[in-house]
Design an enzyme around this catalytic site. Structure first.
Site, PDB file in Angstrom:
ATOM      1  N   ASN A  52      28.793 -48.070  10.503  1.00  0.00           N
ATOM      2  CA  ASN A  52      27.708 -47.956   9.522  1.00  0.00           C
ATOM      3  C   ASN A  52      28.118 -47.004   8.406  1.00  0.00           C
ATOM      4  O   ASN A  52      28.818 -46.008   8.630  1.00  0.00           O
ATOM      5  CB  ASN A  52      26.380 -47.541  10.174  1.00  0.00           C
ATOM      6  CG  ASN A  52      26.444 -46.259  10.975  1.00  0.00           C
ATOM      7  OD1 ASN A  52      27.479 -45.894  11.515  1.00  0.00           O
ATOM      8  ND2 ASN A  52      25.323 -45.572  11.054  1.00  0.00           N
ATOM      9  N   GLU A  54      26.277 -45.063   5.306  1.00  0.00           N
ATOM     10  CA  GLU A  54      24.988 -44.731   4.690  1.00  0.00           C
ATOM     11  C   GLU A  54      25.161 -44.329   3.223  1.00  0.00           C
ATOM     12  O   GLU A  54      26.292 -44.217   2.716  1.00  0.00           O
ATOM     13  CB  GLU A  54      24.305 -43.630   5.504  1.00  0.00           C
ATOM     14  CG  GLU A  54      24.000 -44.118   6.921  1.00  0.00           C
ATOM     15  CD  GLU A  54      23.190 -43.140   7.749  1.00  0.00           C
ATOM     16  OE1 GLU A  54      23.057 -41.964   7.367  1.00  0.00           O
ATOM     17  OE2 GLU A  54      22.690 -43.571   8.807  1.00  0.00           O
ATOM     18  N   ASN A  55      24.025 -44.123   2.562  1.00  0.00           N
ATOM     19  CA  ASN A  55      24.039 -43.821   1.130  1.00  0.00           C
ATOM     20  C   ASN A  55      22.856 -42.914   0.817  1.00  0.00           C
ATOM     21  O   ASN A  55      21.794 -43.030   1.458  1.00  0.00           O
ATOM     22  CB  ASN A  55      23.915 -45.144   0.353  1.00  0.00           C
ATOM     23  CG  ASN A  55      24.200 -44.982  -1.119  1.00  0.00           C
ATOM     24  OD1 ASN A  55      23.353 -44.564  -1.892  1.00  0.00           O
ATOM     25  ND2 ASN A  55      25.417 -45.304  -1.510  1.00  0.00           N
ATOM     26  N   ALA A  56      23.040 -42.038  -0.190  1.00  0.00           N
ATOM     27  CA  ALA A  56      21.949 -41.150  -0.584  1.00  0.00           C
ATOM     28  C   ALA A  56      20.708 -41.947  -1.003  1.00  0.00           C
ATOM     29  O   ALA A  56      19.581 -41.499  -0.804  1.00  0.00           O
ATOM     30  CB  ALA A  56      22.416 -40.249  -1.727  1.00  0.00           C
ATOM     31  N   TYR A  58      18.877 -44.461   0.411  1.00  0.00           N
ATOM     32  CA  TYR A  58      18.965 -44.889   1.817  1.00  0.00           C
ATOM     33  C   TYR A  58      19.141 -46.391   2.020  1.00  0.00           C
ATOM     34  O   TYR A  58      19.926 -46.824   2.856  1.00  0.00           O
ATOM     35  CB  TYR A  58      17.723 -44.436   2.590  1.00  0.00           C
ATOM     36  CG  TYR A  58      17.577 -42.943   2.754  1.00  0.00           C
ATOM     37  CD1 TYR A  58      18.607 -42.062   2.413  1.00  0.00           C
ATOM     38  CD2 TYR A  58      16.396 -42.405   3.262  1.00  0.00           C
ATOM     39  CE1 TYR A  58      18.455 -40.693   2.561  1.00  0.00           C
ATOM     40  CE2 TYR A  58      16.243 -41.037   3.424  1.00  0.00           C
ATOM     41  CZ  TYR A  58      17.269 -40.179   3.070  1.00  0.00           C
ATOM     42  OH  TYR A  58      17.115 -38.833   3.237  1.00  0.00           O
ATOM     43  N   CYS A  63      24.818 -51.539   7.999  1.00  0.00           N
ATOM     44  CA  CYS A  63      25.033 -51.378   9.441  1.00  0.00           C
ATOM     45  C   CYS A  63      26.478 -51.712   9.818  1.00  0.00           C
ATOM     46  O   CYS A  63      27.168 -52.463   9.111  1.00  0.00           O
ATOM     47  CB  CYS A  63      24.113 -52.316  10.210  1.00  0.00           C
ATOM     48  SG  CYS A  63      22.365 -51.909  10.107  1.00  0.00           S
ATOM     49  N   GLU A  65      27.493 -53.667  12.218  1.00  0.00           N
ATOM     50  CA  GLU A  65      27.696 -55.087  12.525  1.00  0.00           C
ATOM     51  C   GLU A  65      27.960 -55.891  11.261  1.00  0.00           C
ATOM     52  O   GLU A  65      28.859 -56.739  11.211  1.00  0.00           O
ATOM     53  CB  GLU A  65      26.454 -55.664  13.233  1.00  0.00           C
ATOM     54  CG  GLU A  65      26.138 -55.027  14.569  1.00  0.00           C
ATOM     55  CD  GLU A  65      25.218 -53.816  14.470  1.00  0.00           C
ATOM     56  OE1 GLU A  65      25.302 -53.059  13.474  1.00  0.00           O
ATOM     57  OE2 GLU A  65      24.406 -53.621  15.385  1.00  0.00           O
ATOM     58  N   CYS A 100      20.090 -54.457  14.695  1.00  0.00           N
ATOM     59  CA  CYS A 100      18.754 -54.508  14.089  1.00  0.00           C
ATOM     60  C   CYS A 100      18.418 -55.962  13.737  1.00  0.00           C
ATOM     61  O   CYS A 100      19.279 -56.853  13.774  1.00  0.00           O
ATOM     62  CB  CYS A 100      18.708 -53.626  12.842  1.00  0.00           C
ATOM     63  SG  CYS A 100      19.591 -54.304  11.429  1.00  0.00           S
ATOM     64  N   CYS A 103      20.577 -57.557  11.009  1.00  0.00           N
ATOM     65  CA  CYS A 103      21.911 -57.938  11.474  1.00  0.00           C
ATOM     66  C   CYS A 103      21.852 -59.204  12.328  1.00  0.00           C
ATOM     67  O   CYS A 103      22.734 -60.065  12.238  1.00  0.00           O
ATOM     68  CB  CYS A 103      22.553 -56.798  12.263  1.00  0.00           C
ATOM     69  SG  CYS A 103      23.140 -55.455  11.199  1.00  0.00           S
TER      70      CYS A 103
HETATM   71  N1  THU Z   1      22.541 -49.084  12.375  1.00  0.00           N
HETATM   72  C1  THU Z   1      23.614 -49.903  12.580  1.00  0.00           C
HETATM   73  O1  THU Z   1      24.731 -49.622  12.119  1.00  0.00           O
HETATM   74  N2  THU Z   1      23.420 -51.026  13.284  1.00  0.00           N
HETATM   75  C2  THU Z   1      22.213 -51.436  13.775  1.00  0.00           C
HETATM   76  O2  THU Z   1      22.065 -52.577  14.167  1.00  0.00           O
HETATM   77  C3  THU Z   1      21.125 -50.463  13.841  1.00  0.00           C
HETATM   78  C4  THU Z   1      21.217 -49.350  12.865  1.00  0.00           C
HETATM   79  C5  THU Z   1      22.731 -47.886  11.561  1.00  0.00           C
HETATM   80  C6  THU Z   1      22.032 -47.926  10.229  1.00  0.00           C
HETATM   81  C7  THU Z   1      21.865 -46.467   9.922  1.00  0.00           C
HETATM   82  O3  THU Z   1      23.057 -45.997   9.303  1.00  0.00           O
HETATM   83  C8  THU Z   1      21.738 -45.814  11.285  1.00  0.00           C
HETATM   84  O4  THU Z   1      22.220 -46.765  12.228  1.00  0.00           O
HETATM   85  C9  THU Z   1      20.312 -45.427  11.652  1.00  0.00           C
HETATM   86  O5  THU Z   1      19.450 -46.472  11.464  1.00  0.00           O
END
Ligand code: THU
Length: 146
Positions: A52, A54-56, A58, A63, A65, A100, A103
């Site tokens: 995963n 992330e970014n400022a 959000y 993810c 996957e 999630c 995904c």
């Molecule tokens: N995240 C994933 O990488 N995969 C998922 O299927 C669930 C969530 C990440 C997204 C975010 O960076 C962090 O987990 C918290 O949600």
């Protein structure tokens, strides 16, 4: 599960989990501190990893996957067998981390719900495996638009 309805052998599953654990170390997650790693197996036997990022801002984050899928798809891959996922807040996987909803739908575009396997792992030996169809029943896919 492969196209013949057989589950991936346990050595393959363990290899995928190890790769997902390696990828998890590359996670960029300063906001959630929830690190995720994934390893995607193609029908041809190649493995693409993802974490995963992330970014400022959000919602711009991605993810693990989908990172793995986008890497594979952009290299021309179109046929997939299984994905292993590891993640959590602790460095050691204390929980099973499931894809999630976004995904799952992303996978649905490219994977057969009856055969594509999702492996949620806490360790190499401690994992749960499902088909995509089990985690995304009665789904909407490309065939609905034909
Ligand atoms: N995240 C994933 O990488 N995969 C998922 O299927 C669930 C969530 C990440 C997204 C975010 O960076 C962090 O987990 C918290 O949600």
């Amino acid at each position: 599960m492969n196209a013949n309805g057989q589950n991936a052998p346990s050595e393959t599953v363990e290899t995928l989990i190890r790769k997902a654990m390696e990828m998890r170390k590359r996670s960029y997650c300063p906001y959630s501190e929830f690190s995720v790693g994934a390893a995607l197996l193609t029908e041809g036997g190649r493995v693409y990893g993802g974490c995963n990022v992330e970014n400022a801002a959000y919602s711009v984050g991605i993810c693990a996957e989908r990172t793995a899928f986008v890497k594979a798809l952009s290299e021309g891959e179109r046929s997939f067998t299984a994905i292993a996922v590891v993640g959590g807040k602790e460095p050691e996987a204390g929980q099973y981390s499931f894809p999630c909803g976004e995904c799952r739908q992303f996978m649905r575009e490219f994977c057969d719900p009856d055969t594509f396997e999702i492996i949620a792992a806490r360790s190499e030996k401690d994992y749960k495996r499902y088909t995509l169809g089990e985690l995304l029943p009665e789904s909407f896919g490309p065939g609905n638009l034909v």
